[in-house]
Design a protein around this motif. Structure first.
Motif, PDB file in Angstrom:
ATOM      1  N   PRO A 204      -7.546   0.968  -4.684  1.00 22.07           N
ATOM      2  CA  PRO A 204      -6.172   0.576  -4.344  1.00 22.07           C
ATOM      3  C   PRO A 204      -5.097   1.464  -4.974  1.00 22.07           C
ATOM      4  O   PRO A 204      -5.227   1.903  -6.122  1.00 22.07           O
ATOM      5  CB  PRO A 204      -6.071  -0.854  -4.869  1.00 22.07           C
ATOM      6  CG  PRO A 204      -7.480  -1.347  -4.868  1.00 22.07           C
ATOM      7  CD  PRO A 204      -8.310  -0.149  -5.231  1.00 22.07           C
TER       8      PRO A 204
ATOM      9  N   TRP B 105      -0.966   1.113  -4.944  1.00 24.18           N
ATOM     10  CA  TRP B 105       0.145   0.277  -4.511  1.00 24.18           C
ATOM     11  C   TRP B 105       1.477   0.800  -5.030  1.00 24.18           C
ATOM     12  O   TRP B 105       1.581   1.243  -6.177  1.00 24.18           O
ATOM     13  CB  TRP B 105      -0.038  -1.153  -5.014  1.00 24.18           C
ATOM     14  CG  TRP B 105      -1.228  -1.852  -4.432  1.00 24.18           C
ATOM     15  CD1 TRP B 105      -1.581  -1.934  -3.121  1.00 24.18           C
ATOM     16  CD2 TRP B 105      -2.219  -2.597  -5.140  1.00 24.18           C
ATOM     17  NE1 TRP B 105      -2.739  -2.678  -2.974  1.00 24.18           N
ATOM     18  CE2 TRP B 105      -3.147  -3.099  -4.218  1.00 24.18           C
ATOM     19  CE3 TRP B 105      -2.408  -2.885  -6.486  1.00 24.18           C
ATOM     20  CZ2 TRP B 105      -4.242  -3.874  -4.569  1.00 24.18           C
ATOM     21  CZ3 TRP B 105      -3.511  -3.653  -6.860  1.00 24.18           C
ATOM     22  CH2 TRP B 105      -4.405  -4.151  -5.900  1.00 24.18           C
TER      23      TRP B 105
ATOM     24  N   ASP C  55       0.835  -1.197   0.000  1.00 29.75           N
ATOM     25  CA  ASP C  55       0.000   0.000   0.000  1.00 29.75           C
ATOM     26  C   ASP C  55       0.870   1.246   0.000  1.00 29.75           C
ATOM     27  O   ASP C  55       1.907   1.304   0.675  1.00 29.75           O
ATOM     28  CB  ASP C  55      -0.904   0.038   1.234  1.00 29.75           C
ATOM     29  CG  ASP C  55      -2.105  -0.885   1.126  1.00 29.75           C
ATOM     30  OD1 ASP C  55      -2.410  -1.359   0.011  1.00 29.75           O
ATOM     31  OD2 ASP C  55      -2.743  -1.141   2.165  1.00 29.75           O
TER      32      ASP C  55
ATOM     33  N   ILE D 101      -8.046   4.314   0.013  1.00 29.62           N
ATOM     34  CA  ILE D 101      -7.189   3.229  -0.479  1.00 29.62           C
ATOM     35  C   ILE D 101      -7.868   1.854  -0.443  1.00 29.62           C
ATOM     36  O   ILE D 101      -7.532   0.977  -1.226  1.00 29.62           O
ATOM     37  CB  ILE D 101      -5.839   3.231   0.266  1.00 29.62           C
ATOM     38  CG1 ILE D 101      -4.777   2.543  -0.586  1.00 29.62           C
ATOM     39  CG2 ILE D 101      -5.969   2.627   1.652  1.00 29.62           C
ATOM     40  CD1 ILE D 101      -3.361   2.817  -0.131  1.00 29.62           C
ATOM     41  N   ARG D 102      -8.843   1.649   0.414  1.00 32.28           N
ATOM     42  CA  ARG D 102      -9.513   0.338   0.483  1.00 32.28           C
ATOM     43  C   ARG D 102     -10.489   0.130  -0.668  1.00 32.28           C
ATOM     44  O   ARG D 102     -10.700  -0.992  -1.110  1.00 32.28           O
ATOM     45  CB  ARG D 102     -10.243   0.165   1.819  1.00 32.28           C
ATOM     46  CG  ARG D 102      -9.321   0.133   3.009  1.00 32.28           C
ATOM     47  CD  ARG D 102      -8.435  -1.118   3.014  1.00 32.28           C
ATOM     48  NE  ARG D 102      -7.275  -0.892   3.853  1.00 32.28           N
ATOM     49  CZ  ARG D 102      -6.013  -1.057   3.483  1.00 32.28           C
ATOM     50  NH1 ARG D 102      -5.720  -1.490   2.282  1.00 32.28           N
ATOM     51  NH2 ARG D 102      -5.016  -0.815   4.303  1.00 32.28           N
TER      52      ARG D 102
END
Length: 156
Positions: free
Chosen positions: A55, A57, A7, A51-52
């Motif tokens: 996403p 990364w 993350d 971010i959940r």
């Protein structure tokens, strides 16, 4: 070559801004202007709260930051995510992008089964256009400086 995803975190801000403001990246971006530190930090803080569901990364190559891949809720399509990928210049040409894009798409298809995935790619960015096509994306539209590609998963 060991490729992994983690993350994105607020401590990545300076690195992300350097990557984003590189001349090559700006040339192929919807917004070709340099981004200032305050605007970038404000954007990143807000983006990390999502971010959940969207996403974001950091790509790690042998535990070193090598780029990012991000999925944002589409502003053009319902139940869709727009993918954005950046490989840091010093890591380009190693085959990272294809491996990471394929891995990330598999994770997205597991966690967001009802969402389509799109990519907007600058028409002059032939490397990115070829990357997305090799990873299962098909051209859906071409307008102005950008082409839109859609990931076609099994059964689509």
């Amino acid at each position: 070559m060991n490729l992994t995803l983690r993350d994105c975190i607020l401590e990545d801000a300076a690195m992300l801004l350097i990557w984003r403001n590189s001349e090559k990246v700006r040339h192929f971006s919807h917004n070709p202007h340099e981004i200032d530190q305050d605007s970038h930090d404000t954007w990143l803080r807000q983006r990390l709260t999502e971010i959940r569901t969207q996403p974001f990364w950091i790509i790690l190559l042998d535990e070193k930051c090598a780029g990012y891949i991000r999925f944002d809720l589409s502003k053009k399509y319902t139940d869709a995510l727009d993918v954005s990928i950046l490989i840091a210049e010093e890591h380009q040409g190693l085959g990272i992008a294809g491996q990471i894009l394929s891995t990330a798409i598999q994770r997205i298809r597991q966690d967001f089964k009802t969402h389509s995935v799109y990519a907007d790619v600058h028409v002059d960015n032939l490397n990115s256009l070829n990357l997305f096509k090799k990873c299962g994306f098909n051209l859906t539209s071409k307008g102005g400086k950008f082409s839109t590609l859609k990931y076609l998963n099994e059964g689509a």
